[in-house]
Design a protein around this motif. Structure first.
Motif: not given
Lengths: 125, 112, 608, 312
Positions: C191, C241, C572
């Motif tokens: 990520f 993120a 996810w």
């Protein structure tokens, strides 16, 4: 708007970023997520190449600064790939699977409630 | 003189490209691993040689020409070695290398 | 001051090398520690860290006394061709707290992470050798990466630094080699890399349009045209993120809860906030004028979402480290409230005023208090052999310093004077944006609630007190003391506070802090024994007990959906959708034609 | 004619990229990715970025390909992962990603013909270092800190990969053991090629000062030679506890950092080179990096120690 070398490969880079992004988000296999990450990176770098080409000075060739940054970026991507592959192989050796889905392991199962099936996050009473 | 050299280059490179084309057709059309390998290695070695020969008159200096020759030699050596390795694996597994040989035998799932 | 100047002269032309030292010293130390290995290597790592702390201290003093930021053009090449390291007050403040956190972590790590003696031939010694061989170089590289993040004034250097931070942090997370920590680490790395690729795409655009990546040069050149907005949107989404801003926090709680406590301390305290530092650089130093009212409202709303979600889930955790990990999710949210607080609606730009000073104070408080909490939890958990709260009953009595550290960290985070959280809120309130600062006060009550709930359990009476672990909690206590005293620190030289605007703690302020603390205490009592089935003396059947039980049940049902939401967001695919939606929302909010929330509300009320 | 060649190349790259993410088998998609890398190499040549083309071929396609192929082979029997997004969700993601790609494409088409400030500045500043290759100037002088940090990223990745060793294997030789093969074409190749490879690596380092090439590209070739020798079973990597190996790994970064800090005293700023000896110093640093990077890259492909018993 001219479709010169820079534009053609810049557009290809934009496409590769999109494809890589889709692969990272939608592909369920971690190894292919890594591959998609590499695609995304190479796409962004290709756009950088287009930028460098656009800034070409007469008689000097393309702007060398983005080229140097792309080389640095490629090396960083390789390091990332190596680290993730190492993690994946170790995970496979330990658990027999490469699934990243958090699952209650035997130690956790004792503590977590049956309700929190999808994750080990919700071990509330 | 230079037009003669250019013409020589054009002929040699054209022949090389033709060789590559033939090799690729062989790779795609031949029935089994060993004959595909044969098609690729033989014609590619020749084709690369022709292209390198064709490029030699175009580069400036003996050093660059020698480097081109080195490229050809290295390609020869690696092509020969890899060809041997693939053939070895193909013989051992009986699996065609187009289905990746070293690992093979898992059935292909449907495309996502 | 003559001594200081003499010292400076020895660093070359007027201390020009000084900003480079927090970057290079730990890197040299990492290389040496790795090459030498064993106990000598670990000693070298400590020496390198001590040298870094010294250099950082000198740098802080220099920055505080100088009028302008201390900067150096590396290699003598000035931007745009070269790269400048630039130490301003914000950088000095972050560097200082990073040095404190890393020192406490290093002190604690000399226990479990110290290499075994050369003669030790046991199988366990092999494992410990592996762990310590990785830990010390990676810790130093992490320190250097953090320093680069706050000092570098070039967007690409920031990219490389943030990658170094990720790659130094990731292996530390899974040193135990268990499947669940490996999974958490993989999710983190994947990520984070996704975020950095978005960031890279953004800087490619900026370079294409402005021909430089230097922050100072960009700050005079940027305009709010659509390619710039696209670039800033991509970079902001990518950094969100990386910094695990909820709802993009899927990787953080399992990773930080599963890692060794010492590692969690540095990861939660510093690494998780690395992306935020870059965001501050981008938005406050480079493109303050591009920010729109809608954009800052979106950032603030995301921040409050993170605060609410993280706090409500933390309130319901039955394990100590997971609870602290979710509190990190909440505190990352706190930081983003800086954006609406610092927005000047008249000038339509972000201003580096008291609100930014408050944001920096929040950063420092969270970094030190969070690291203190994890270090204390490490001591408590190590002693009890489990981190389920039910099995930690009374653990605080065995390790009183650790329990005291938790208590002080609670006060600092909940906003009691003279803690850093209190000072930050006071500075935020000075920004005259009452909605956002009121929301922060309410969130302080939640913080007091979940931490108090844990403390209640930790301090309960238990029979098996055992031998006390008196001194093990000392590093944690030192950090917690730092966090709870930050409001008194003379930071006016570093942070953009108007002279004399530094808040002073007095009786009124202390009283003002009481209501949130009282609400927190009530929450602690309601949720105090979450996740454990203690046989209760029900036989008496007292009405009050039943009423209390009913109240508890009702309260828990009210907050239970947060758990389900969190579990859903941890998938996810959900995170993927959220990431793209956030990108779209950021782009929309940054576009100049997008109506500002105030205008929308006005229009709506006019309709009504 | 030329434009069509470029368009064809770009379409080919995109097709291969699609194949790399859409194919189910990891092995097949890795093969597609390697070919994609080679196509990209040509694209970089077309863009006039010869240094990047060399790096892309060597690292982006070559080493990354080797790493991923090895992993695909080892993970082939791993059960499929279950967390696959549903079809509508995938469609939604596809639309959004296409939107991102289109947006980036619009940016590319809108790129201004900016004044080549940096290119001119880089060319005029090049005399200070004595290197004629502008990219190498940027890497070794103007943006030296990036290069140092990048080397530390490689180093951190190696420390991280090694830390993944099982406890029982710590301190032993990294990777799996390749048994000494029977004499055959591979062993012959692995004996003949490395001397040539070392020469080419040295050549790339040397010409890198003035022409495309450099320490990194040379290091990749050296790393390939190391991997070839290992693959043929002719030699094994030294154990990770080896002090010599560790010194080799940190030699490059340490030299670069040391020279960088010495610049404070010798040239008045960190990472500055004294003008009289700039080229010589840079070449020495590059040589140290060549050795270290080659070892690090090869070891990253080899992986952590995993043999619990000491090799016989």
């Amino acid at each position: 708007m001219i479709l010169d070398v820079a534009a053609v490969f810049g557009l290809a880079g934009a496409g590769a970023v999109g494809l890589g992004l889709f692969g990272m988000l939608a592909n369920p296999r971690p190894l292919q997520k890594v591959l998609a990450f590499n695609l995304m990176g190479s796409g962004a770098f290709l756009m950088f190449g287009a930028v460098a080409r656009r800034a070409a000075a007469p008689g000097l060739g393309p702007d060398p600064v983005p080229h140097a940054m792309v080389i640095t970026g490629l090396v960083v991507s390789f390091a990332a790939t190596a680290l993730i592959v190492g993690l994946l192989l170790r995970l496979h050796a330990v658990s027999g699977s490469t699934s990243l889905k958090p699952q209650p392991g035997p130690r956790r199962a004792a503590r977590s409630t049956p309700a929190s099936k999808t994750s080990e996050r919700g071990d509330a009473a | 003189m230079s037009w003669a050299l250019d013409a020589l280059s054009a002929v040699l490179i054209g022949a090389g490209v033709l060789g590559f084309f033939a090799g690729t057709v062989g790779l795609l059309r031949f029935p089994d691993t060993l004959s595909r390998l044969h098609a690729v290695t033989k014609t590619d070695n020749l084709a690369v040689g022709l292209i390198v020969l064709g490029l030699m008159p175009q580069v400036d200096g003996v050093g660059a020409a020698l480097r081109l020759a080195l490229v050809w030699l290295l390609l020869q050596a690696s092509g020969a070695t890899v060809g041997q390795l693939i053939a070895e694996v193909a013989r051992r597994d009986g699996a065609p290398p187009a289905e990746p040989a070293a690992s093979g035998r898992r059935d292909r799932g449907p495309r996502p | 001051m003559i001594g200081l100047e003499g010292l400076l002269a020895s660093f070359g032309a007027g201390g020009s090398a000084l900003p480079a030292l927090p970057v290079t010293l730990p890197l040299i130390g990492a290389a040496l520690a790795f090459a030498v290995g064993g106990r000598a290597g670990a000693m070298l790592a400590l020496v390198a860290h001590a040298a870094t702390v010294l250099a950082t201290g000198v740098l802080i003093v220099v920055v505080a006394t100088a009028d302008a930021p201390v900067s150096v053009a590396l290699g003598g090449w000035h931007p745009p061709l070269g790269i400048a390291l630039r130490a301003d007050g914000f950088a000095a403040a972050v560097l200082g707290v990073a040095a404190a956190v890393l020192t406490a972590v290093a002190a604690q790590a000399t226990g479990a992470f110290w290499p075994p003696a050369r003669r030790a031939r046991l199988r366990a010694a092999r494992g410990r050798r592996r762990v310590s061989a990785a830990f010390w170089p990676l810790l130093l590289m992490l320190s250097a990466a953090m320093a680069t993040l706050v000092l570098a004034a070039d967007l690409f250097t920031l990219h490389v630094a943030i990658e170094l931070l990720t790659f130094a942090a990731a292996p530390l997370l899974c040193l135990d080699g268990r499947a669940d920590t490996l999974k958490a680490t993989l999710r983190y790395v994947l990520f984070a890399l996704l975020g950095s690729m978005l960031y890279v795409a953004g800087i490619v655009i900026l370079y294409g349009f402005y021909g430089t990546l230097d922050l100072a040069l960009l700050s005079v050149a940027v305009e709010g045209d659509w390619p710039t907005v696209a670039a800033l949107g991509l970079m902001t989404a990518g950094l969100a993120a990386k910094t695990a801003l909820a709802p993009l926090h899927l990787w953080l709680p399992p990773a930080h809860a599963g890692a060794p406590a010492v590692v969690s301390a540095v990861l939660s305290g510093l690494v998780a906030k690395g992306g935020f530092v870059v965001l501050v650089r981008i938005w406050f130093d480079m493109a303050p004028g591009v920010a729109t009212e809608a954009f800052v409202a979106l950032m603030g709303a995301l921040g409050l979402t993170a605060v609410a979600l993280g706090s409500l889930v933390a309130l319901q955790q039955s394990s100590l480290k997971r609870m602290i990990a979710y509190s990190t999710v909440a505190q990352i949210g706190y930081l983003f409230v800086l954006f609406p607080l610092a927005f000047d609606p008249e000038a339509q730009k972000l201003t580096a005023g008291a609100a930014l000073a408050g944001g920096a104070l929040q950063f420092m408080t969270h970094a030190s208090a969070k690291a203190a909490l994890f270090l204390a939890a490490g001591v408590l958990v190590e002693r009890a052999g489990a981190d389920a709260l039910a099995r930690l009953r009374g653990a605080g009595r065995r390790a009183p310093l650790a329990a005291l550290a938790m208590g002080l960290a609670l006060l600092a985070l909940a906003g009691a004077p003279p803690g850093g959280g209190w000072a930050a809120k006071a500075l935020g309130a000075a920004a005259q944006q009452s909605f956002w600062s009121d929301a922060l006060t309410a969130a302080g009550a939640l913080t007091a609630g979940y931490l108090g709930a844990a403390l209640v359990v930790l301090l309960q009476r238990c029979d098996d007190v055992g031998s006390p672990l008196l001194w093990r909690g000392a590093p944690a206590l030192a950090l917690a003391a730092l966090a709870s005293g930050l409001g008194l620190a003379p930071l006016a030289g570093l942070l953009p506070m108007a002279a004399g605007a530094a808040p002073t703690p007095d009786v009124a302020e202390a009283l003002a802090a009481l209501p949130p603390l009282a609400v927190g205490a009530a929450l602690a009592l309601i949720f105090g024994e979450a996740g454990e089935a203690r046989p209760r003396p029900r036989a008496r059947g007292a009405l009050i007990a039943r009423a209390v039980d009913a109240l508890r049940g009702a309260a828990r049902r009210v907050v239970a959906p947060a758990l389900a939401l969190d579990a859903g967001l941890a998938r996810w695919s959900a995170a993927s959708v959220v990431l793209l939606a956030m990108l779209a929302a950021l782009l929309a909010s940054l576009s100049p034609s997008f109506p500002s929330p105030a205008a929308t509300i006005a229009a709506l009320s006019a309709l009504g | 004619m030329t434009a069509w060649f470029d368009v064809g190349l770009a379409l080919m790259a995109l097709g291969l990229a699609w194949r790399a993410i859409a194919t189910r088998r990891a092995f097949d998609s890795t093969v597609a990715f390697v070919i994609y890398g080679l196509v990209l190499t040509i694209a970089w040549v077309r863009l006039g970025a010869y240094d990047v083309a060399l790096t892309e071929a060597a690292v982006g396609s070559g080493l990354t390909g080797a790493l991923l192929l090895g992993a695909a082979h080892r993970l082939e029997r791993a059960p499929a992962d279950e967390d696959r997004p549903s079809a509508p969700l995938r469609a939604l993601l596809a639309v959004a990603c296409a939107g991102v790609a289109l947006g980036l494409g619009a940016v590319v088409l809108a790129l201004p013909q900016v004044e080549p400030l940096q290119a001119v500045a880089a060319a005029s500043a090049a005399e200070a270092t004595g290197l004629l290759n502008p990219v190498n100037n940027v890497l070794m002088a103007f943006r030296a800190i990036d290069t140092v940090l990048e080397k530390m990223v490689l180093f951190a990745a190696l420390v991280g990969v090694w830390s993944l060793a099982p406890d029982a294997a710590w301190g032993r030789r990294p990777g799996r053991r390749f048994p000494p093969a029977a004499e055959g074409p591979l062993t012959l190749f692995a004996r003949v090629l490395p001397p040539v490879g070392v020469l080419i690596a040295a050549h790339l380092l040397w010409v890198g000062a003035d022409a495309p090439g450099g320490a990194f590209q040379g290091a990749t070739i050296l790393a390939a030679m190391i991997l070839l020798v290992r693959l043929a079973g002719l030699a094994d990597a030294p154990p990770v506890s080896s002090r010599a190996l560790r010194l080799l790994i940190v030699l490059g970064p340490a030299a670069f950092l040391g020279v960088g800090m010495a610049g404070v005293v010798l040239a008045g700023a960190p990472f500055a080179y004294p003008a009289a000896h700039a080229k010589a110093i840079i070449l020495v640093v590059e040589f140290a990096m060549l050795v270290s990077v080659a070892a690090t890259l090869a070891l990253l492909v080899v992986g952590p120690p995993e043999r619990a018993q000491a090799a016989p």
